[in-house]
Design a protein around this motif. Structure first.
Motif, PDB file in Angstrom:
ATOM      1  N   HIS A 128      70.841  20.428  39.684  1.00 45.41           N
ATOM      2  CA  HIS A 128      71.228  20.329  41.096  1.00 45.41           C
ATOM      3  C   HIS A 128      70.432  19.225  41.798  1.00 45.41           C
ATOM      4  O   HIS A 128      69.194  19.245  41.781  1.00 45.41           O
ATOM      5  N   ILE A 129      71.110  18.291  42.395  1.00 50.87           N
ATOM      6  CA  ILE A 129      70.420  17.260  43.178  1.00 50.87           C
ATOM      7  C   ILE A 129      70.614  17.535  44.661  1.00 50.87           C
ATOM      8  O   ILE A 129      71.547  18.221  45.066  1.00 50.87           O
ATOM      9  N   GLY A 130      69.725  16.950  45.462  1.00 47.47           N
ATOM     10  CA  GLY A 130      69.767  17.149  46.896  1.00 47.47           C
ATOM     11  C   GLY A 130      70.542  16.054  47.606  1.00 47.47           C
ATOM     12  O   GLY A 130      71.030  15.100  46.990  1.00 47.47           O
ATOM     13  N   PRO A 131      70.626  16.149  48.934  1.00 48.94           N
ATOM     14  CA  PRO A 131      71.439  15.198  49.700  1.00 48.94           C
ATOM     15  C   PRO A 131      70.955  13.752  49.610  1.00 48.94           C
ATOM     16  O   PRO A 131      71.768  12.832  49.650  1.00 48.94           O
ATOM     17  N   ALA A 132      69.650  13.545  49.488  1.00 47.83           N
ATOM     18  CA  ALA A 132      69.144  12.174  49.419  1.00 47.83           C
ATOM     19  C   ALA A 132      69.588  11.485  48.128  1.00 47.83           C
ATOM     20  O   ALA A 132      69.973  10.308  48.137  1.00 47.83           O
ATOM     21  N   MET A 133      69.542  12.205  47.016  1.00 49.95           N
ATOM     22  CA  MET A 133      69.991  11.614  45.759  1.00 49.95           C
ATOM     23  C   MET A 133      71.504  11.426  45.750  1.00 49.95           C
ATOM     24  O   MET A 133      72.007  10.395  45.276  1.00 49.95           O
ATOM     25  N   ARG A 134      72.236  12.376  46.284  1.00 47.47           N
ATOM     26  CA  ARG A 134      73.696  12.231  46.345  1.00 47.47           C
ATOM     27  C   ARG A 134      74.077  10.999  47.159  1.00 47.47           C
ATOM     28  O   ARG A 134      74.999  10.258  46.801  1.00 47.47           O
ATOM     29  N   LYS A 219      67.500  24.810  43.994  1.00 51.73           N
ATOM     30  CA  LYS A 219      68.313  25.652  43.110  1.00 51.73           C
ATOM     31  C   LYS A 219      68.042  25.326  41.642  1.00 51.73           C
ATOM     32  O   LYS A 219      68.186  26.192  40.775  1.00 51.73           O
ATOM     33  N   ALA A 220      67.659  24.085  41.363  1.00 56.79           N
ATOM     34  CA  ALA A 220      67.361  23.714  39.982  1.00 56.79           C
ATOM     35  C   ALA A 220      66.161  24.491  39.454  1.00 56.79           C
ATOM     36  O   ALA A 220      66.130  24.893  38.286  1.00 56.79           O
ATOM     37  N   THR A 221      65.173  24.714  40.309  1.00 58.60           N
ATOM     38  CA  THR A 221      64.006  25.502  39.909  1.00 58.60           C
ATOM     39  C   THR A 221      64.356  26.974  39.812  1.00 58.60           C
ATOM     40  O   THR A 221      63.886  27.678  38.908  1.00 58.60           O
ATOM     41  N   ASP A 222      65.166  27.473  40.735  1.00 56.36           N
ATOM     42  CA  ASP A 222      65.627  28.865  40.642  1.00 56.36           C
ATOM     43  C   ASP A 222      66.293  29.113  39.286  1.00 56.36           C
ATOM     44  O   ASP A 222      66.083  30.154  38.651  1.00 56.36           O
ATOM     45  N   TYR A 223      67.108  28.158  38.873  1.00 51.41           N
ATOM     46  CA  TYR A 223      67.822  28.285  37.605  1.00 51.41           C
ATOM     47  C   TYR A 223      66.848  28.357  36.433  1.00 51.41           C
ATOM     48  O   TYR A 223      66.936  29.261  35.586  1.00 51.41           O
ATOM     49  N   ALA A 224      65.918  27.421  36.377  1.00 50.59           N
ATOM     50  CA  ALA A 224      64.954  27.402  35.274  1.00 50.59           C
ATOM     51  C   ALA A 224      64.079  28.653  35.273  1.00 50.59           C
ATOM     52  O   ALA A 224      63.786  29.226  34.222  1.00 50.59           O
ATOM     53  N   ALA A 225      63.673  29.079  36.466  1.00 54.42           N
ATOM     54  CA  ALA A 225      62.802  30.250  36.572  1.00 54.42           C
ATOM     55  C   ALA A 225      63.492  31.508  36.063  1.00 54.42           C
ATOM     56  O   ALA A 225      62.842  32.418  35.539  1.00 54.42           O
ATOM     57  N   GLY A 226      64.817  31.553  36.213  1.00 58.63           N
ATOM     58  CA  GLY A 226      65.562  32.712  35.754  1.00 58.63           C
ATOM     59  C   GLY A 226      65.732  32.765  34.245  1.00 58.63           C
ATOM     60  O   GLY A 226      66.153  33.802  33.710  1.00 58.63           O
ATOM     61  N   LEU A 227      65.411  31.684  33.564  1.00 60.83           N
ATOM     62  CA  LEU A 227      65.609  31.612  32.120  1.00 60.83           C
ATOM     63  C   LEU A 227      64.311  31.581  31.325  1.00 60.83           C
ATOM     64  O   LEU A 227      64.242  32.120  30.216  1.00 60.83           O
ATOM     65  N   ILE A 228      63.270  30.948  31.852  1.00 62.95           N
ATOM     66  CA  ILE A 228      62.006  30.831  31.124  1.00 62.95           C
ATOM     67  C   ILE A 228      61.255  32.157  31.181  1.00 62.95           C
ATOM     68  O   ILE A 228      60.916  32.641  32.272  1.00 62.95           O
ATOM     69  N   PRO A 229      60.981  32.769  30.048  1.00 62.26           N
ATOM     70  CA  PRO A 229      60.283  34.058  30.055  1.00 62.26           C
ATOM     71  C   PRO A 229      58.922  33.971  30.748  1.00 62.26           C
ATOM     72  O   PRO A 229      58.101  33.114  30.420  1.00 62.26           O
ATOM     73  N   GLY A 230      58.705  34.855  31.717  1.00 67.17           N
ATOM     74  CA  GLY A 230      57.413  34.939  32.391  1.00 67.17           C
ATOM     75  C   GLY A 230      57.068  33.770  33.280  1.00 67.17           C
ATOM     76  O   GLY A 230      55.902  33.611  33.668  1.00 67.17           O
ATOM     77  N   ALA A 231      58.039  32.950  33.649  1.00 66.32           N
ATOM     78  CA  ALA A 231      57.747  31.764  34.463  1.00 66.32           C
ATOM     79  C   ALA A 231      57.158  32.153  35.816  1.00 66.32           C
ATOM     80  O   ALA A 231      57.601  33.099  36.462  1.00 66.32           O
ATOM     81  N   GLU A 232      56.153  31.391  36.221  1.00 65.26           N
ATOM     82  CA  GLU A 232      55.531  31.545  37.538  1.00 65.26           C
ATOM     83  C   GLU A 232      56.080  30.457  38.458  1.00 65.26           C
ATOM     84  O   GLU A 232      56.122  29.284  38.076  1.00 65.26           O
ATOM     85  N   VAL A 233      56.513  30.831  39.649  1.00 66.77           N
ATOM     86  CA  VAL A 233      57.089  29.865  40.588  1.00 66.77           C
ATOM     87  C   VAL A 233      56.194  29.759  41.814  1.00 66.77           C
ATOM     88  O   VAL A 233      55.770  30.775  42.382  1.00 66.77           O
ATOM     89  N   SER A 234      55.904  28.532  42.207  1.00 61.51           N
ATOM     90  CA  SER A 234      55.097  28.274  43.396  1.00 61.51           C
ATOM     91  C   SER A 234      55.892  27.379  44.340  1.00 61.51           C
ATOM     92  O   SER A 234      56.156  26.214  44.028  1.00 61.51           O
TER      93      SER A 234
END
Length: 271
Positions: A128-134, A219-234
């Motif tokens: 997922h990219i943001g508005p600036a990259m789009r 949303k790109a981080t939300d996606y990765a966090a939902g898949l990586i076992p035990g991922a810590e999100v800050s």
């Protein structure tokens, strides 16, 4: 150092040789100079100029080849000679998944994703990219300077939530323009899914993202966090695409704490 396909990579190394090692992988059309000059005086830090960027070679190919990217990271890890924490910012997160796809977590003590993508291609949730990259695409990929320069300037200004000093913006723009248009475009000519790769991560993982990132959608981080076992999100409040610059002290403290935790975990597993 030389990669398996003969590409010469520039790697900027600081810190004590015997300290826990960190490998920094920058984003699209950037360079190792994007990172703060001093991440930590208690870590061995290796900041890589990706192929086609900074002081590294500009080979004719490999930019859309997972094996090439995996080989580049492997060359750096072999140089380190001990398990290292891989830190991928923006496109650097995709480079990490390329390595993990081919080699698993061999030589990896932990993974840090910073405002990162882990996939690329239309409809890929990890990209997922943001508005600036789009807004910057496709002009930022053009070899026509009347199109590319304004697009890259607008993107550079949008990297931080608050305006960066003019001199810093101009240096970053110069770094982007140093990357040939053919390379900038080739990096986007990929269609990569990484769900299976993320699900197999078996080392500690820290995901950092600014809540006001306009370049890579959180949303790109939300996606990765939902898949990586035990991922810590800050989540870094009121922060854009460069937490390591905008919140340098916080990022440095979080990284040092995480790296030492990875070293402790690795030592426990070995024993």
């Amino acid at each position: 150092m030389t990669t398996p396909d003969g590409t010469q990579l520039a790697v900027h190394e600081t810190g004590p040789h015997g300290a826990p090692a960190v490998v920094l992988l920058h984003g699209w059309a950037a360079a190792a100079t994007a990172w703060p000059e001093q991440i930590s005086d208690e870590l061995r830090v290796l900041a890589v100029d990706l192929r086609g960027h900074g002081e590294s070679d500009v080979p004719s190919g490999g930019y859309d080849d997972p094996d090439a990217w995996a080989g580049d990271v492997s060359a750096v890890l072999d140089h380190v000679g001990a398990p290292a924490v891989l830190v991928g910012w923006s496109y650097g997160g995709l480079v990490i998944t390329d390595y993990l796809r081919r080699h698993g977590t061999r030589g990896v003590a932990g993974v840090v994703l910073v405002g990162a993508i882990t996939e690329i291609g239309r409809g890929r949730s990890g990209g997922h990219i943001g508005p600036a990259m789009r807004a910057a695409l496709p002009d930022a990929l053009s070899d026509d300077p009347s199109r590319a320069v304004p697009a890259l300037l607008d993107l550079t200004v949008s990297m931080t939530a608050d305006p960066a000093p003019g001199a810093d913006v101009q240096r970053a723009l110069a770094t982007s323009l140093r990357v040939p248009p053919s390379v900038r475009a080739a990096l986007f000519r990929r269609d990569v899914a990484s769900a299976d790769v993320l699900e197999r991560v078996d080392v500690p993982a820290l995901l950092v993202h600014g809540t006001k990132d306009a370049v890579v959608d959180p949303k790109a981080t939300d996606y990765a966090a939902g898949l990586i076992p035990g991922a810590e999100v800050s989540w870094y409040a009121d922060t854009g695409h460069m937490p390591f610059v905008e919140r340098a002290d916080q990022f440095r403290a979080d990284l040092v704490t995480f790296v030492h935790r990875c070293a402790t975990t690795a030592s426990r597993i070995e024993s």
